[in-house]
Design a protein around this motif. Structure first.
Motif, mmCIF file in Angstrom:
data_model
loop_
_atom_site.group_PDB
_atom_site.id
_atom_site.type_symbol
_atom_site.label_atom_id
_atom_site.label_comp_id
_atom_site.label_asym_id
_atom_site.label_seq_id
_atom_site.Cartn_x
_atom_site.Cartn_y
_atom_site.Cartn_z
ATOM 1 N N ARG A 1 51.032 -50.319 -7.618
ATOM 2 C CA ARG A 1 52.110 -49.084 -7.189
ATOM 3 C C ARG A 1 53.026 -48.798 -8.023
ATOM 4 O O ARG A 1 53.346 -49.617 -9.238
ATOM 5 C CB ARG A 1 52.602 -49.555 -5.848
ATOM 6 C CG ARG A 1 51.647 -50.020 -4.702
ATOM 7 C CD ARG A 1 52.563 -50.346 -3.518
ATOM 8 N NE ARG A 1 53.830 -51.106 -3.626
ATOM 9 C CZ ARG A 1 54.125 -52.302 -3.749
ATOM 10 N NH1 ARG A 1 53.107 -53.252 -3.532
ATOM 11 N NH2 ARG A 1 55.450 -52.737 -3.738
ATOM 12 N N THR B 1 54.501 -40.042 -9.038
ATOM 13 C CA THR B 1 53.833 -41.337 -9.077
ATOM 14 C C THR B 1 52.884 -41.174 -10.274
ATOM 15 O O THR B 1 52.572 -42.198 -10.861
ATOM 16 C CB THR B 1 53.357 -41.658 -7.693
ATOM 17 O OG1 THR B 1 54.430 -41.638 -6.641
ATOM 18 C CG2 THR B 1 52.547 -43.054 -7.532
ATOM 19 N N GLU C 1 56.985 -46.903 -8.295
ATOM 20 C CA GLU C 1 57.847 -46.334 -7.367
ATOM 21 C C GLU C 1 58.852 -46.114 -8.242
ATOM 22 O O GLU C 1 59.423 -46.540 -9.190
ATOM 23 C CB GLU C 1 58.450 -47.423 -6.261
ATOM 24 C CG GLU C 1 57.060 -47.777 -5.282
ATOM 25 C CD GLU C 1 57.454 -49.069 -4.127
ATOM 26 O OE1 GLU C 1 58.923 -49.012 -4.167
ATOM 27 O OE2 GLU C 1 56.490 -49.570 -3.801
ATOM 28 N N TRP D 1 61.329 -45.728 -12.841
ATOM 29 C CA TRP D 1 59.692 -45.916 -12.294
ATOM 30 C C TRP D 1 59.739 -47.443 -12.499
ATOM 31 O O TRP D 1 59.715 -47.537 -13.946
ATOM 32 C CB TRP D 1 59.161 -45.012 -12.888
ATOM 33 C CG TRP D 1 59.187 -43.585 -12.272
ATOM 34 C CD1 TRP D 1 59.809 -42.488 -12.929
ATOM 35 C CD2 TRP D 1 58.542 -42.971 -11.084
ATOM 36 N NE1 TRP D 1 59.568 -41.548 -12.090
ATOM 37 C CE2 TRP D 1 58.962 -41.668 -11.063
ATOM 38 C CE3 TRP D 1 57.629 -43.673 -10.201
ATOM 39 C CZ2 TRP D 1 58.201 -40.984 -9.816
ATOM 40 C CZ3 TRP D 1 57.220 -43.093 -8.964
ATOM 41 C CH2 TRP D 1 57.410 -41.585 -9.051
#
Length: 77
Positions: A50, A27, A52, A4
């Motif tokens: 963010r 997430t 991902e 991640w």
């Protein structure tokens, strides 16, 4: 192997963790790993941060230079 990555609003990767390390492989779980404080997570999500999930090749392509301080994002700043 999966990771991640934590991406700031400018597109620079600022953190990474093995996906297998997380209790919740999502997430939201990744964001909570990097930022335990819920109000801060809500603020960050609203302002372009963010998280991902990527494989090793994608990590090398997108994250390595940022995490080693050699990316164009840092040079531009």
């Amino acid at each position: 192997m999966a990771f991640w990555i934590r991406i700031n609003p400018q597109g620079c990767v600022e953190g990474s963790v093995y996906a297998s390390y997380l209790d919740e492989d999502s997430t939201e779980g990744a964001h909570a790993e990097f930022v335990p404080d819920r109000p801060t997570r809500l603020y960050e999500a609203a302002h372009g941060w963010r998280h991902e999930r990527v494989d090793r090749a994608e990590w090398q392509r997108r994250a390595a230079n940022c995490l080693y301080g050699e990316c164009d994002h840092r040079r531009a700043a």
